[in-house]
Design a protein around this motif. Structure first.
Motif, mmCIF file in Angstrom:
data_model
loop_
_atom_site.group_PDB
_atom_site.id
_atom_site.type_symbol
_atom_site.label_atom_id
_atom_site.label_comp_id
_atom_site.label_asym_id
_atom_site.label_seq_id
_atom_site.Cartn_x
_atom_site.Cartn_y
_atom_site.Cartn_z
ATOM 1 N N ILE A 55 0.836 -1.206 0.000
ATOM 2 C CA ILE A 55 0.000 0.000 0.000
ATOM 3 C C ILE A 55 0.871 1.257 0.000
ATOM 4 C CG2 ILE A 55 -1.667 1.330 1.367
ATOM 5 C CD1 ILE A 55 -2.843 -1.483 2.187
ATOM 6 N N ALA A 56 1.936 1.248 0.804
ATOM 7 C CA ALA A 56 2.855 2.395 0.832
ATOM 8 C C ALA A 56 3.528 2.578 -0.522
ATOM 9 C CB ALA A 56 3.901 2.191 1.930
ATOM 10 N N SER A 57 3.864 1.477 -1.169
ATOM 11 C CA SER A 57 4.487 1.543 -2.486
ATOM 12 C C SER A 57 3.535 2.126 -3.525
ATOM 13 C CB SER A 57 4.934 0.148 -2.909
ATOM 14 O OG SER A 57 5.526 0.190 -4.170
ATOM 15 N N PHE A 58 2.279 1.735 -3.433
ATOM 16 C CA PHE A 58 1.252 2.285 -4.325
ATOM 17 C C PHE A 58 1.129 3.796 -4.102
ATOM 18 C CE2 PHE A 58 -3.223 3.357 -5.220
ATOM 19 C CZ PHE A 58 -3.323 2.929 -6.539
ATOM 20 N N TRP A 59 1.090 4.198 -2.842
ATOM 21 C CA TRP A 59 1.033 5.621 -2.515
ATOM 22 C C TRP A 59 2.262 6.347 -3.078
ATOM 23 C CZ3 TRP A 59 4.565 8.547 0.094
ATOM 24 C CH2 TRP A 59 4.190 9.864 0.356
ATOM 25 N N ALA A 60 3.441 5.741 -2.911
ATOM 26 C CA ALA A 60 4.684 6.364 -3.366
ATOM 27 C C ALA A 60 4.662 6.616 -4.867
ATOM 28 C CB ALA A 60 5.882 5.497 -2.982
ATOM 29 N N ILE A 61 4.238 5.639 -5.634
ATOM 30 C CA ILE A 61 4.263 5.820 -7.088
ATOM 31 C C ILE A 61 3.189 6.806 -7.536
ATOM 32 C CG2 ILE A 61 2.797 3.898 -7.874
ATOM 33 C CD1 ILE A 61 6.204 5.051 -9.327
ATOM 34 N N LYS A 62 2.051 6.806 -6.850
ATOM 35 C CA LYS A 62 1.004 7.780 -7.188
ATOM 36 C C LYS A 62 1.462 9.208 -6.893
ATOM 37 C CE LYS A 62 -2.169 5.251 -8.909
ATOM 38 N NZ LYS A 62 -2.445 5.343 -10.332
ATOM 39 N N ASN A 63 2.420 9.344 -5.960
ATOM 40 C CA ASN A 63 2.960 10.655 -5.609
ATOM 41 C C ASN A 63 4.333 10.889 -6.246
ATOM 42 O OD1 ASN A 63 1.086 12.059 -3.562
ATOM 43 N ND2 ASN A 63 1.066 9.893 -2.986
ATOM 44 N N LYS A 64 4.622 10.109 -7.285
ATOM 45 C CA LYS A 64 5.822 10.253 -8.102
ATOM 46 C C LYS A 64 7.126 10.126 -7.313
ATOM 47 C CE LYS A 64 3.347 12.848 -11.613
ATOM 48 N NZ LYS A 64 2.501 11.756 -11.879
ATOM 49 N N LYS A 65 7.097 9.326 -6.284
ATOM 50 C CA LYS A 65 8.292 9.032 -5.485
ATOM 51 C C LYS A 65 8.827 7.687 -5.970
ATOM 52 C CE LYS A 65 6.433 11.618 -1.589
ATOM 53 N NZ LYS A 65 7.272 12.781 -1.655
ATOM 54 N N VAL A 66 9.449 7.725 -7.155
ATOM 55 C CA VAL A 66 9.841 6.506 -7.866
ATOM 56 C C VAL A 66 10.871 5.692 -7.079
ATOM 57 C CG1 VAL A 66 10.866 5.599 -9.996
ATOM 58 C CG2 VAL A 66 9.268 7.535 -10.091
ATOM 59 N N LYS A 67 11.890 6.331 -6.530
ATOM 60 C CA LYS A 67 12.928 5.596 -5.797
ATOM 61 C C LYS A 67 12.337 4.936 -4.551
ATOM 62 C CE LYS A 67 17.100 4.178 -5.493
ATOM 63 N NZ LYS A 67 17.538 3.135 -6.394
ATOM 64 N N LEU A 68 11.464 5.655 -3.838
ATOM 65 C CA LEU A 68 10.801 5.077 -2.674
ATOM 66 C C LEU A 68 9.955 3.873 -3.097
ATOM 67 C CD1 LEU A 68 10.034 5.066 0.324
ATOM 68 C CD2 LEU A 68 8.252 6.769 -0.226
ATOM 69 N N HIS A 69 9.214 4.031 -4.193
ATOM 70 C CA HIS A 69 8.405 2.936 -4.733
ATOM 71 C C HIS A 69 9.288 1.723 -5.024
ATOM 72 C CE1 HIS A 69 5.490 0.780 -7.221
ATOM 73 N NE2 HIS A 69 6.396 0.720 -8.175
ATOM 74 N N GLU A 70 10.395 1.958 -5.683
ATOM 75 C CA GLU A 70 11.322 0.880 -6.034
ATOM 76 C C GLU A 70 11.830 0.176 -4.773
ATOM 77 O OE1 GLU A 70 15.837 0.654 -7.787
ATOM 78 O OE2 GLU A 70 14.484 2.158 -8.661
ATOM 79 N N ASN A 71 12.245 0.924 -3.792
ATOM 80 C CA ASN A 71 12.760 0.331 -2.551
ATOM 81 C C ASN A 71 11.672 -0.436 -1.798
ATOM 82 O OD1 ASN A 71 15.362 1.279 -2.983
ATOM 83 N ND2 ASN A 71 14.993 3.185 -1.884
ATOM 84 N N LEU A 72 10.471 0.105 -1.769
ATOM 85 C CA LEU A 72 9.366 -0.580 -1.096
ATOM 86 C C LEU A 72 9.004 -1.884 -1.807
ATOM 87 C CD1 LEU A 72 7.152 2.503 -0.192
ATOM 88 C CD2 LEU A 72 8.290 0.969 1.438
ATOM 89 N N MET A 73 9.029 -1.870 -3.128
ATOM 90 C CA MET A 73 8.706 -3.086 -3.874
ATOM 91 C C MET A 73 9.764 -4.162 -3.650
ATOM 92 S SD MET A 73 5.786 -2.533 -4.900
ATOM 93 C CE MET A 73 5.639 -4.169 -5.537
ATOM 94 N N LEU A 141 4.750 -1.063 -20.069
ATOM 95 C CA LEU A 141 4.268 -2.432 -19.861
ATOM 96 C C LEU A 141 4.258 -2.782 -18.375
ATOM 97 C CD1 LEU A 141 5.860 -4.410 -22.845
ATOM 98 C CD2 LEU A 141 3.472 -3.719 -22.538
ATOM 99 N N HIS A 142 5.201 -2.219 -17.627
ATOM 100 C CA HIS A 142 5.228 -2.406 -16.176
ATOM 101 C C HIS A 142 3.924 -1.886 -15.563
ATOM 102 C CE1 HIS A 142 6.642 -2.253 -12.004
ATOM 103 N NE2 HIS A 142 6.218 -1.004 -11.972
ATOM 104 N N LYS A 143 3.518 -0.702 -15.952
ATOM 105 C CA LYS A 143 2.279 -0.106 -15.419
ATOM 106 C C LYS A 143 1.061 -0.958 -15.781
ATOM 107 C CE LYS A 143 3.684 4.755 -15.718
ATOM 108 N NZ LYS A 143 3.384 6.024 -16.415
ATOM 109 N N LYS A 144 1.044 -1.470 -16.998
ATOM 110 C CA LYS A 144 -0.110 -2.276 -17.439
ATOM 111 C C LYS A 144 -0.296 -3.531 -16.601
ATOM 112 C CE LYS A 144 -0.484 -0.739 -22.202
ATOM 113 N NZ LYS A 144 -0.429 -1.101 -23.622
ATOM 114 N N ILE A 145 0.789 -4.237 -16.340
ATOM 115 C CA ILE A 145 0.645 -5.479 -15.569
ATOM 116 C C ILE A 145 0.539 -5.196 -14.080
ATOM 117 C CG2 ILE A 145 3.100 -6.034 -15.329
ATOM 118 C CD1 ILE A 145 2.179 -9.019 -15.827
ATOM 119 N N ALA A 146 1.141 -4.106 -13.622
ATOM 120 C CA ALA A 146 1.077 -3.759 -12.193
ATOM 121 C C ALA A 146 -0.365 -3.526 -11.749
ATOM 122 C CB ALA A 146 1.930 -2.529 -11.903
ATOM 123 N N LYS A 147 -1.216 -3.105 -12.663
ATOM 124 C CA LYS A 147 -2.641 -2.902 -12.342
ATOM 125 C C LYS A 147 -3.316 -4.214 -11.925
ATOM 126 C CE LYS A 147 -3.208 1.096 -15.295
ATOM 127 N NZ LYS A 147 -3.808 1.646 -16.514
#
Length: 171
Positions: A55-73, A141-147
């Motif tokens: 959930i935090a990773s989803f929030w991070a990417i929605k708020n354009k915090k790409v590095k945080l998203h990457e680390n959380l994933m 393609l990452h975004k498409k499958i991540a959904k």
């Protein structure tokens, strides 16, 4: 498709088949050993943490915090691997616990349990493909499958906690 992607795709197929098979085989292996801790609440907690991290990773990417998203994933993947190792270790050293609930509660438990098991197998290639598309910088393609991957993985993590909570009185 790049040569690198083809190489990863082979590993995705191999891991998506091998992981469930190895887990199934190891369920049949019983080791006469007593673990120093009772693992079910630990691996249920890891599932809970995984859901929070997702959930935090989803929030991070929605708020354009790409590095945080990457680390959380990456953290969510590590948590999932640790969960799997502990889960298998528990079942190799302990007998399975039978659910003792009755009536509608029993039906609900088995619906959640069966969907959890099936989707925990199905989510493996989704996670791997999503991850490979990210690390190979194939973001569209990452975004498409991540959904699809995100809700599947989140369901598996949360339903794992629910299954534990439902069966915990019977340990």
């Amino acid at each position: 498709m790049t040569k690198e992607t083809k190489k990863y795709n082979k590993w995705i197929v191999i891991l998506s088949i091998t992981i469930p098979l190895v887990v199934a085989i190891l369920f049949g292996v019983k080791i006469d050993a007593e673990l120093p801790v009772f693992l079910p609440p630990i691996y249920a907690s890891i599932n809970a943490l995984t859901s929070i991290v997702l959930i935090a990773s989803f929030w991070a990417i929605k708020n354009k915090k790409v590095k945080l998203h990457e680390n959380l994933m990456k953290t969510a993947i590590i948590f999932s691997v640790v969960f799997l190792v502990l889960y298998v270790a528990y079942h190799m050293t302990s007998n399975s616990t039978k659910f003792g609930g009755e009536g509608n509660l029993r039906i609900v438990y088995f619906i959640i349990l069966i969907s959890h098991i099936i989707l925990s197998i199905a989510v493996i290639p989704f996670v791997l493909i999503t991850y490979v598309r990210a690390i190979t910088n194939n973001i569209e393609l990452h975004k498409k499958i991540a959904k699809f991957t995100f809700p599947l993985w989140l369901y598996v993590a949360i339903s794992g906690v629910v299954v534990y909570l439902m069966i915990s009185p019977y340990y």
